[in-house]
Design a protein around this motif. Structure first.
Motif, mmCIF file in Angstrom:
data_model
loop_
_atom_site.group_PDB
_atom_site.id
_atom_site.type_symbol
_atom_site.label_atom_id
_atom_site.label_comp_id
_atom_site.label_asym_id
_atom_site.label_seq_id
_atom_site.Cartn_x
_atom_site.Cartn_y
_atom_site.Cartn_z
ATOM 1 N N UNK A 1 0.863 -1.179 0.000
ATOM 2 C CA UNK A 1 0.000 0.000 0.000
ATOM 3 C C UNK A 1 0.901 1.230 0.000
ATOM 4 N N UNK A 2 0.704 2.080 -1.003
ATOM 5 C CA UNK A 2 1.483 3.313 -1.116
ATOM 6 C C UNK A 2 0.558 4.509 -0.911
ATOM 7 N N UNK A 3 1.004 5.457 -0.096
ATOM 8 C CA UNK A 3 0.273 6.704 0.138
ATOM 9 C C UNK A 3 1.223 7.854 -0.160
ATOM 10 N N UNK A 4 0.824 8.744 -1.034
ATOM 11 C CA UNK A 4 1.650 9.881 -1.447
ATOM 12 C C UNK A 4 2.997 9.429 -2.015
ATOM 13 N N UNK A 5 3.029 8.265 -2.666
ATOM 14 C CA UNK A 5 4.241 7.759 -3.287
ATOM 15 C C UNK A 5 5.176 6.996 -2.370
ATOM 16 N N UNK A 6 4.878 6.966 -1.073
ATOM 17 C CA UNK A 6 5.718 6.264 -0.103
ATOM 18 C C UNK A 6 5.028 4.980 0.347
ATOM 19 N N UNK A 7 5.844 3.951 0.630
ATOM 20 C CA UNK A 7 5.294 2.695 1.126
ATOM 21 C C UNK A 7 4.658 2.942 2.483
ATOM 22 N N UNK A 8 3.359 2.708 2.563
ATOM 23 C CA UNK A 8 2.593 2.944 3.786
ATOM 24 C C UNK A 8 2.547 1.687 4.640
ATOM 25 N N UNK A 9 2.303 0.534 3.965
ATOM 26 C CA UNK A 9 2.191 -0.723 4.694
ATOM 27 C C UNK A 9 2.365 -1.886 3.724
ATOM 28 N N UNK A 10 2.963 -2.972 4.212
ATOM 29 C CA UNK A 10 3.085 -4.204 3.440
ATOM 30 C C UNK A 10 2.420 -5.316 4.231
ATOM 31 N N UNK B 1 -8.610 -11.836 7.425
ATOM 32 C CA UNK B 1 -9.709 -11.024 6.927
ATOM 33 C C UNK B 1 -9.662 -9.726 7.724
ATOM 34 N N UNK B 2 -9.332 -8.643 7.034
ATOM 35 C CA UNK B 2 -9.187 -7.378 7.742
ATOM 36 C C UNK B 2 -9.488 -6.205 6.825
ATOM 37 N N UNK B 3 -9.594 -5.048 7.431
ATOM 38 C CA UNK B 3 -9.767 -3.794 6.706
ATOM 39 C C UNK B 3 -8.743 -2.805 7.219
ATOM 40 N N UNK B 4 -8.150 -2.075 6.288
ATOM 41 C CA UNK B 4 -7.165 -1.053 6.638
ATOM 42 C C UNK B 4 -7.708 0.280 6.127
ATOM 43 N N UNK B 5 -7.846 1.241 7.021
ATOM 44 C CA UNK B 5 -8.315 2.573 6.635
ATOM 45 C C UNK B 5 -7.116 3.494 6.529
ATOM 46 N N UNK B 6 -6.951 4.108 5.367
ATOM 47 C CA UNK B 6 -5.854 5.028 5.116
ATOM 48 C C UNK B 6 -6.458 6.418 4.976
ATOM 49 N N UNK B 7 -6.031 7.341 5.821
ATOM 50 C CA UNK B 7 -6.570 8.700 5.773
ATOM 51 C C UNK B 7 -5.469 9.677 5.365
ATOM 52 N N UNK B 8 -5.894 10.732 4.716
ATOM 53 C CA UNK B 8 -4.965 11.775 4.294
ATOM 54 C C UNK B 8 -5.064 12.982 5.191
ATOM 55 N N UNK B 9 -4.156 13.902 5.016
ATOM 56 C CA UNK B 9 -4.120 15.109 5.827
ATOM 57 C C UNK B 9 -5.318 16.014 5.614
ATOM 58 N N UNK B 10 -5.977 15.866 4.473
ATOM 59 C CA UNK B 10 -7.132 16.700 4.158
ATOM 60 C C UNK B 10 -8.450 16.025 4.528
ATOM 61 N N UNK C 1 -6.855 10.695 -4.028
ATOM 62 C CA UNK C 1 -6.356 10.479 -2.669
ATOM 63 C C UNK C 1 -4.893 10.040 -2.644
ATOM 64 N N UNK C 2 -4.265 9.958 -3.823
ATOM 65 C CA UNK C 2 -2.863 9.575 -3.957
ATOM 66 C C UNK C 2 -2.548 8.258 -3.249
ATOM 67 N N UNK C 3 -3.363 7.226 -3.563
ATOM 68 C CA UNK C 3 -3.212 5.896 -2.977
ATOM 69 C C UNK C 3 -3.042 4.874 -4.087
ATOM 70 N N UNK C 4 -2.115 3.930 -3.874
ATOM 71 C CA UNK C 4 -1.934 2.823 -4.813
ATOM 72 C C UNK C 4 -1.781 1.547 -4.010
#
Length: 114
Positions: free
Chosen positions: A27-36, A44-53, A96-99
């Motif tokens: 998971x990449x956020x703003x071009x940086x590796x956020x989580x692997x 079975x899980x959910x990951x919530x990624x939030x941005x500064x805005x 949201x700049x997420x990949x």
């Protein structure tokens, strides 16, 4: 009838991708590796990624499959991408700049293999 069923079964079995090694989700956020996340471990899980805005994406992992379940972006392309399961598959949320991308090895020949 049995011959037709046998041919169909052989075709389906041979068409399954052959994976070599463990699959992981990056998971990449703003071009940086956020989580692997190691997808070979049953989870079975959910990951919530939030941005500064205040923007957000919810990534769902279920039985080795991954998808963007929810997002607050206007076009919802990342959500409409659906489930990812094979190495190289990617979902992207530009607003949201997420990949998210699946990493791993496959023994299958693809269009880029020479």
């Amino acid at each position: 009838m049995l011959a037709i069923a046998s041919i169909i079964a052989i075709y389906v079995i041979q068409d399954q991708p052959k994976l070599d090694g463990n699959l992981s989700l990056e998971i990449y956020k703003d071009g940086d590796l956020y989580q692997e996340v190691d997808l070979s471990v049953s989870q079975n899980s959910q990951i919530t990624i939030t941005g500064g805005e205040g923007n957000f994406n919810v990534v769902e992992i279920k039985d080795g499959l991954v998808r963007v379940k929810e997002a607050d972006c206007p076009n919802q392309v990342c959500v409409k991408t659906g489930w990812l399961s094979m190495p190289g598959q990617t979902a992207f949320c530009a607003p949201n700049r997420l990949k998210i991308t699946i990493k791993g090895k496959s023994n299958e020949v693809d269009a880029l293999t020479y």
